[in-house]
Design an enzyme around this catalytic site. Structure first.
Site, short mmCIF file in Angstrom:
data_model
loop_
_atom_site.label_atom_id
_atom_site.label_comp_id
_atom_site.label_asym_id
_atom_site.label_seq_id
_atom_site.Cartn_x
_atom_site.Cartn_y
_atom_site.Cartn_z
N ARG A 36 0.69 -1.17 -0.02
CA ARG A 36 -0.09 -0.10 0.08
C ARG A 36 0.90 1.22 -0.02
O ARG A 36 0.63 2.20 -0.78
CB ARG A 36 -0.91 0.10 1.23
N LYS A 204 -18.25 -16.37 3.89
CA LYS A 204 -19.61 -16.17 4.14
C LYS A 204 -20.51 -15.67 2.85
O LYS A 204 -20.03 -14.68 2.25
CB LYS A 204 -19.66 -15.40 5.33
N GLY A 378 -12.87 -4.10 1.52
CA GLY A 378 -14.05 -3.69 1.64
C GLY A 378 -14.55 -2.59 0.58
O GLY A 378 -15.73 -2.58 0.00
#
Ligand code: AMP
Length: 398
Positions: A36, A204, A378
């Site tokens: 990053r 999930k 995200g």
């Protein structure tokens, strides 16, 4: 891009505030992966070359109690940035006050300062994460009205250090990394070369419902792997043994499969284990024959072949989430197979998003073969869902 970028503003001699995503993994003061930071260098170097006085800041981890501060100081990040840039980086171990203001007043053109972890402000009432209006205004007041946001990884959040500052300056602009992320992800989903194949894995279904729905509308094929595949297999009427299962999502999985038809592709065989461990006994079984007491921890060879074959024709690939418990070598084959298949596409735009798949791609030795490895997990999911990113929305329009 519809938003202003760092190229649209005059930076000479200005105190420029820049939000970066230096939320890097650190153990015992040593940075384990500086990707990053490296990805933010082009913007940092450009701003410095323009003769700006650069004030950098980032969050690092989650600061919940006073004792967290010692392990989450930006000090080692400042040292490493100095090495990467080949110039001194002034580190200011605070997020506000006289010491910071004096250091900024002393900053010379072409020089850079990094202040302390923005989330240290969360100890006193979640000021950073809650986008406290006073904090955004205060940080904005430290510069000369120009804010550069290059932190794509936090663009899906509305924090004081992105949205808060942006609302209190004359010019809020994107850095080159932000611009690059939005360009690649945007083209992949809004204007893709077809066929567009999406690969979704990870633990999930519940975390990825919105993105599965959005990609079923846009992609030509959606390949499902990882822990979330078992809820779909159960919805097909198969037994899944001890595999990860979200009972309350079975109905939804059924609906998605009915809507998607053959666009949605599930594993046809599974690597099952008798224990959640690298020492477990394992075997490959058809997807409709998972034995009782065993758990599916990776896709099987036939699935890897099937997915690789589908990928061969792809012109655009979007991949998010591992195909199995890839942290254990025994269950990394599915994820590695995807990595190889995607990396070997020579005439396709290939985009990897999400921390786990991005690190699998990086560790595969083929990192340079992907068109783009996103720095935001995200944020890239939110973007793929078609949701607006507050950190981007808050930037000035062109
Ligand atoms: P996510 O954060 O949702 O992308 O999920 C990533 C995690 O999913 C990784 O830590 C994997 O180990 C885990 N995972 C992938 N496949 C399985 C599986 N079959 N069973 C349990 N966990 C899995």
């Amino acid at each position: 891009m519809a938003k202003k970028t760092v190229k649209d503003v005059d930076l000479k001699g200005k105190k420029v505030l820049m939000r970066v995503d230096f939320n890097v993994p650190i153990k015992d003061g040593v940075i384990k992966d500086d990707n990053r930071m490296v990805q933010a260098l082009p913007t940092i170097q450009y701003v410095l070359e323009q003769g700006a006085k650069l004030i950098l800041f980032s969050h690092l981890g989650k600061v919940k109690k006073e004792e967290d501060k010692a392990a989450l100081t930006m000090s080692p990040v400042a040292d490493h940035l100095s090495e990467l840039l080949g110039q001194e980086v002034t580190f200011v171990p605070t997020t506000r006050g006289k010491e910071l203001e004096d250091a900024i007043a002393d900053l010379e053109e072409g020089h850079v300062l990094l202040f302390e972890n923005t989330r240290f402000e969360d100890l006193d009432g979640k000021k950073e994460s809650g986008n406290d209006p006073e904090l955004g205004k205060y940080w904005a007041s430290l510069g000369d009205g120009i804010f550069v946001n290059d932190a794509f990884g936090t663009a899906h959040r509305s924090h004081a250090s992105n949205v808060g500052i942006a609302s209190n300056v004359d010019q809020a602009v994107a850095g080159f990394l932000m611009e690059k992320e939005l360009k690649f992800l945007g083209e992949a989903v809004n204007n893709p070369k077809r066929p567009l194949v999406a690969i979704l894995g990870g633990a999930k279904v519940s975390d990825k419902i919105a993105v599965i729905k959005a990609l079923l509308e846009k992609a030509d094929k959606v390949l499902i792997g990882g822990g979330m595949a078992y809820t779909f297999l159960k919805a097909k009427g198969y037994e899944v043994g001890k595999s990860l299962l979200e009972e309350d999502r079975i109905e939804l999985a059924k609906e998605l499969m009915e809507q998607a038809g053959d666009k949605l592709v599930l594993p046809v065989d599974i690597t099952v284990a008798d224990d959640f461990s690298n020492d477990a006994n394992i075997k490959e079984v058809p997807a409709d024959a998972i034995p009782e007491g065993w758990e599916g921890l990776d896709s099987g060879s036939k699935t890897n072949e099937l997915f690789s074959n589908i990928l061969q024709d792809a012109k655009t690939v979007v991949w998010n989430g591992p195909m199995g418990v890839f942290e254990m070598e025994k269950f990394a084959r599915g994820t590695n197979a995807i990595c190889q298949a995607v990396a070997h596409l020579t005439d396709a735009i290939t985009i990897v998003g999400g921390g786990d798949s991005a690190s699998a791609a990086k560790n595969s030795g083929f990192a340079d073969k992907f068109t783009h490895i996103s720095t935001g997990g995200g944020a890239s999911l939110k973007f793929l869902e078609g949701k607006p990113l507050p950190g981007v929305e808050a930037l000035s329009d062109k």
